[in-house]
Motif scaffolding. Structure first.
Motif, mmCIF file in Angstrom:
data_model
loop_
_atom_site.group_PDB
_atom_site.id
_atom_site.type_symbol
_atom_site.label_atom_id
_atom_site.label_comp_id
_atom_site.label_asym_id
_atom_site.label_seq_id
_atom_site.Cartn_x
_atom_site.Cartn_y
_atom_site.Cartn_z
ATOM 1 N N GLY A 1 39.151 41.796 38.245
ATOM 2 C CA GLY A 1 40.255 41.095 38.885
ATOM 3 C C GLY A 1 41.607 41.543 38.369
ATOM 4 O O GLY A 1 42.544 41.764 39.151
ATOM 5 N N ALA A 2 41.721 41.698 37.039
ATOM 6 C CA ALA A 2 42.992 42.131 36.451
ATOM 7 C C ALA A 2 43.317 43.564 36.842
ATOM 8 O O ALA A 2 44.463 43.899 37.173
ATOM 9 C CB ALA A 2 42.929 41.996 34.932
ATOM 10 N N ASP B 1 46.616 47.392 42.817
ATOM 11 C CA ASP B 1 47.270 47.004 44.064
ATOM 12 C C ASP B 1 48.788 47.114 43.929
ATOM 13 O O ASP B 1 49.473 47.590 44.846
ATOM 14 C CB ASP B 1 46.886 45.571 44.441
ATOM 15 C CG ASP B 1 45.545 45.509 45.160
ATOM 16 O OD1 ASP B 1 45.086 46.566 45.622
ATOM 17 O OD2 ASP B 1 44.976 44.407 45.253
ATOM 18 N N ALA B 2 49.298 46.650 42.800
ATOM 19 C CA ALA B 2 50.748 46.729 42.574
ATOM 20 C C ALA B 2 51.210 48.175 42.543
ATOM 21 O O ALA B 2 52.253 48.529 43.118
ATOM 22 C CB ALA B 2 51.109 46.028 41.267
ATOM 23 N N GLU C 1 42.223 45.163 39.491
ATOM 24 C CA GLU C 1 42.509 45.255 40.918
ATOM 25 C C GLU C 1 43.945 44.827 41.212
ATOM 26 O O GLU C 1 44.631 45.435 42.037
ATOM 27 C CB GLU C 1 41.544 44.385 41.718
ATOM 28 C CG GLU C 1 41.759 44.501 43.218
ATOM 29 C CD GLU C 1 40.725 43.732 44.005
ATOM 30 O OE1 GLU C 1 40.707 43.875 45.231
ATOM 31 O OE2 GLU C 1 39.935 42.988 43.382
ATOM 32 N N THR C 2 44.409 43.795 40.523
ATOM 33 C CA THR C 2 45.792 43.357 40.709
ATOM 34 C C THR C 2 46.770 44.452 40.301
ATOM 35 O O THR C 2 47.759 44.719 40.993
ATOM 36 C CB THR C 2 46.057 42.086 39.881
ATOM 37 O OG1 THR C 2 45.190 41.038 40.319
ATOM 38 C CG2 THR C 2 47.511 41.636 40.036
ATOM 39 N N SER D 1 51.520 43.146 35.578
ATOM 40 C CA SER D 1 50.106 43.411 35.858
ATOM 41 C C SER D 1 49.497 44.323 34.800
ATOM 42 O O SER D 1 48.326 44.157 34.431
ATOM 43 C CB SER D 1 49.954 44.025 37.242
ATOM 44 O OG SER D 1 50.570 45.299 37.311
#
Length: 422
Positions: free
Chosen positions: A383-384, A390-391, A386-387, A360
């Protein structure tokens, strides 16, 4: 609007984590996990109460070993009457000494019951110390996680401040819309709010650790170490299960059964009548003569044979035995839950740390670079990011649960591997 805020908030936390802005801690005490535990063991009020309980039980054991005190008595007869007994010329004076002799093993049983109560207090203190170590480890891990989250939030806030001029410049030259600029300004506000929230969470974590040190006044504290996965191999569940028999709570419950049995024996011995022996001398003033006297008295157990206390003590033995069984059942249930948590959450944390987070981060860095060159839009960047965030958040949560489960296993079964939390 709620989804929009959450989208930007998470994206903000992931933007260029390397640009840190960490609030300084003024005169903060840095402690390792072992130092935090030792400090709690030496200062925690519950441990001190447990120590005093042992002293109390030891004092009662000393008291139980003492013999009954002898009694001295003086008796005057034939005085202040009428006729020849009007004065004290015909008085008979008796001076005697009596001693209660306990029968039926009362003193032995009393000492044994008190001694077992002392061993129960010792086991209870060990249980208090074990649980305290577990709670300190949990509080320490929480502080480590809070420190990481605050650094992450501050880094994101600092980076978004650096990106706002670029967003404004792109808007002014027509490369992006005003909505993108407004999103950036909104994101900056959210970033500062998030940083303040993380700062409050860290303070709460510090106060939780201070409370375990029995300190009521807040002061800055910093957990020294890394929020890493414990480096320990997990034994088979059957091996951990066998160690529960040596848990101080289990041992204490078994000792309570022994104490109740000793109390039952004491109540049975209390049914035996004690003997009072007496000896003395009597002076007959009227004849100027004296004589010795001896006495023996034994109560007749016609009505009270201590039968009610004996029955109650027998019931208490049964209750203690059932309590001991239930204590172990509860510990087995707790061990099953902690074992499952350790196995699952440590596995998740390891997978996130080894593969998900690096992938990520790489993707986010590539998209951010492309965004700055105009190849990607704001939504691609979000989007990138947020991913990635989240990780990272999932990894922090999983590692925290894994480390807390490790501390709970250590409390339940004792150290089971060479690895330990730092």
């Amino acid at each position: 609007m709620k989804c929009f805020d959450r989208h930007w908030r998470r994206a903000l936390l992931g933007i260029c984590l390397s640009a840190g802005l960490v609030s300084p801690s003024f005169a903060a005490e840095s402690v390792t996990l072992n130092e935090a535990i030792e400090k709690a063991l030496s200062q925690n009020t519950n441990v001190r109460i447990a120590d005093e309980t042992i002293e109390e039980r030891a004092a009662k054991t000393r008291q139980a070993s003492l013999l009954p005190n002898p009694e001295v008595g003086v008796e005057v007869e034939n005085v202040l009457g009428s006729g020849p007994y009007a004065g004290a010329d015909e008085a008979d004076v008796t001076v005697g000494l009596s001693q209660l002799i306990e029968t039926g093993g009362k003193r032995r049983n009393r000492i044994e019951a008190s001694r077992l109560a002392e061993t129960v207090a010792t086991a209870e203190r060990e249980a208090v110390r074990r649980r305290l170590r577990e709670r300190v480890a949990h509080a320490f891990n929480r502080l480590l996680a809070a420190q990481r989250d605050m650094e992450l939030a501050n880094a994101a806030a600092a980076r978004i401040r650096d990106l706002v001029p670029a967003l404004r410049e792109r808007f002014e030259r027509g490369a992006s819309s005003e909505a993108d600029l407004n999103r950036g300004l909104l994101t900056l506000d959210l970033a500062e709010i998030e940083a303040q929230a993380m700062q409050r969470e860290q303070r709460f974590a510090e106060q939780a650790l201070l409370a375990l040190w029995s300190e009521a006044v807040y002061r800055p504290v910093r957990a020294k170490g890394a929020l890493d996965i414990p480096d320990a191999a997990l034994p088979a569940f059957s091996e951990l299960l066998s160690r529960l028999d040596d848990h101080p709570t289990v041992r204490g419950a078994r000792q309570v059964v022994g104490q109740r049995r000793a109390a039952f024996d004491l109540e049975k011995s209390n049914a035996s009548p004690d003997v009072t022996l007496g000896a003395g001398a009597r002076r007959f003033t009227g004849t100027d003569e004296s004589a010795f006297l001896f006495s023996v008295s034994i109560p007749l157990t016609v009505f009270d044979r201590n039968q009610g206390n004996i029955d109650a003590a027998a019931s208490q033995v049964v209750q203690a035995d059932l309590d001991a069984q239930q204590v172990r059942v509860e510990l087995v249930r707790e061990l099953q839950e902690v074992y499952a948590t350790y196995s699952s959450r440590c596995s998740v944390a390891a997978r996130l740390s080894r593969s998900v987070i690096p992938a990520s981060e790489k993707t986010a860095a590539e998209i951010e670079e492309g965004y700055l060159r105009g190849r990607f839009g704001v939504l691609d960047l979000l989007g990138a990011q947020e991913t990635m965030i989240d990780a990272r958040l999932q990894a922090t949560e999983a590692i925290l649960a894994c480390r807390n489960a490790y501390a709970s296993l250590d409390s339940l079964t004792g150290p089971f591997a060479e690895g330990e939390l730092k």
